[in-house]
Design a protein around this motif. Sequence first.
Motif, PDB file in Angstrom:
ATOM      1  N   GLU A   1       0.800  -1.300  -0.026  1.00 27.73           N
ATOM      2  CA  GLU A   1       0.064   0.010  -0.149  1.00 27.73           C
ATOM      3  C   GLU A   1       0.753   1.174  -0.079  1.00 27.73           C
ATOM      4  O   GLU A   1       2.097   1.227   0.082  1.00 27.73           O
ATOM      5  N   ASP A   2       0.315   2.343  -0.312  1.00 29.31           N
ATOM      6  CA  ASP A   2       0.943   3.633  -0.362  1.00 29.31           C
ATOM      7  C   ASP A   2       1.442   4.267   1.278  1.00 29.31           C
ATOM      8  O   ASP A   2       0.618   3.575   2.012  1.00 29.31           O
ATOM      9  N   PHE A   3       2.554   4.814   1.484  1.00 27.88           N
ATOM     10  CA  PHE A   3       2.764   5.190   2.472  1.00 27.88           C
ATOM     11  C   PHE A   3       3.448   6.729   2.343  1.00 27.88           C
ATOM     12  O   PHE A   3       4.313   6.881   1.641  1.00 27.88           O
ATOM     13  N   ASN A   4       2.876   7.707   3.166  1.00 29.49           N
ATOM     14  CA  ASN A   4       3.207   9.180   2.896  1.00 29.49           C
ATOM     15  C   ASN A   4       4.145   9.325   4.309  1.00 29.49           C
ATOM     16  O   ASN A   4       3.719   9.275   5.264  1.00 29.49           O
ATOM     17  N   ALA A   5       5.532   9.826   3.955  1.00 30.55           N
ATOM     18  CA  ALA A   5       6.406  10.051   5.086  1.00 30.55           C
ATOM     19  C   ALA A   5       5.954  11.224   6.048  1.00 30.55           C
ATOM     20  O   ALA A   5       5.541  12.129   5.505  1.00 30.55           O
ATOM     21  N   PRO A   6       5.647  10.686   7.377  1.00 31.01           N
ATOM     22  CA  PRO A   6       5.326  12.031   8.307  1.00 31.01           C
ATOM     23  C   PRO A   6       6.247  13.038   8.525  1.00 31.01           C
ATOM     24  O   PRO A   6       6.145  13.914   8.930  1.00 31.01           O
ATOM     25  N   ASP A   7       7.565  12.691   8.222  1.00 31.54           N
ATOM     26  CA  ASP A   7       8.718  13.534   8.723  1.00 31.54           C
ATOM     27  C   ASP A   7       9.909  13.092   7.654  1.00 31.54           C
ATOM     28  O   ASP A   7       9.996  12.089   7.114  1.00 31.54           O
ATOM     29  N   CYS A   8      11.224  13.869   7.861  1.00 30.65           N
ATOM     30  CA  CYS A   8      12.147  13.293   6.953  1.00 30.65           C
ATOM     31  C   CYS A   8      13.239  12.011   7.427  1.00 30.65           C
ATOM     32  O   CYS A   8      13.884  11.699   6.500  1.00 30.65           O
ATOM     33  N   ARG A   9      12.462  11.484   8.551  1.00 28.63           N
ATOM     34  CA  ARG A   9      13.333  10.247   8.829  1.00 28.63           C
ATOM     35  C   ARG A   9      12.827   9.148   7.870  1.00 28.63           C
ATOM     36  O   ARG A   9      13.265   8.094   7.857  1.00 28.63           O
ATOM     37  N   PHE A  10      11.402   9.328   7.396  1.00 31.65           N
ATOM     38  CA  PHE A  10      10.950   8.368   6.570  1.00 31.65           C
ATOM     39  C   PHE A  10      10.948   8.621   4.894  1.00 31.65           C
ATOM     40  O   PHE A  10      11.374   9.760   4.664  1.00 31.65           O
ATOM     41  N   ILE A  11      10.722   7.360   4.333  1.00 31.42           N
ATOM     42  CA  ILE A  11      10.573   7.631   2.726  1.00 31.42           C
ATOM     43  C   ILE A  11       9.092   7.364   2.328  1.00 31.42           C
ATOM     44  O   ILE A  11       8.367   6.847   3.145  1.00 31.42           O
ATOM     45  N   ASN A  12       8.814   8.096   1.267  1.00 32.57           N
ATOM     46  CA  ASN A  12       7.365   7.920   0.722  1.00 32.57           C
ATOM     47  C   ASN A  12       7.372   6.664  -0.154  1.00 32.57           C
ATOM     48  O   ASN A  12       8.448   6.186  -1.062  1.00 32.57           O
TER      49      ASN A  12
END
Length: 129
Positions: free
Chosen positions: A48-59
């Motif tokens: 599924e899609d994932f939108n990064a909540p902050d800069c530690r994460f990737i889209n």
Amino acid sequence: MARLLLLSLPGLVAICAVHGIFMDRLASKKLCADDECVYTISLARAQEDFNAPDCRFINVKKGQQIYVYSKLVKENGAGEFWAGSVYGDGEEDEMGTVGYFPSSLVEEQHVYQEATKEVPTTDIDFFCE
């Protein structure tokens, strides 16, 4: 927030501004394939899609492949996150960027090496530029 680095080379002193911020740690330990966490553990596909909540994460977009480099050790009921980089079609600006994503988001397609080395995380694991 800018941090200053002082570099001293023989006969030369340079001051560089480094922009970034140290974010909260998501875990104190991670599992890797080696002591330096440089080898790829597995290849996973996003379910599924994932939108990064902050800069530690990737889209991540559904169907994209992700190279997995480390797996954070779950603590205190916190969600489990893995570190990796997107590979494949779409979101070319994200390709090659290493960041965290929820492990529940993906299905491992191929395991290259087992993540058997427990390594402490450091501040740099959660540094954002």
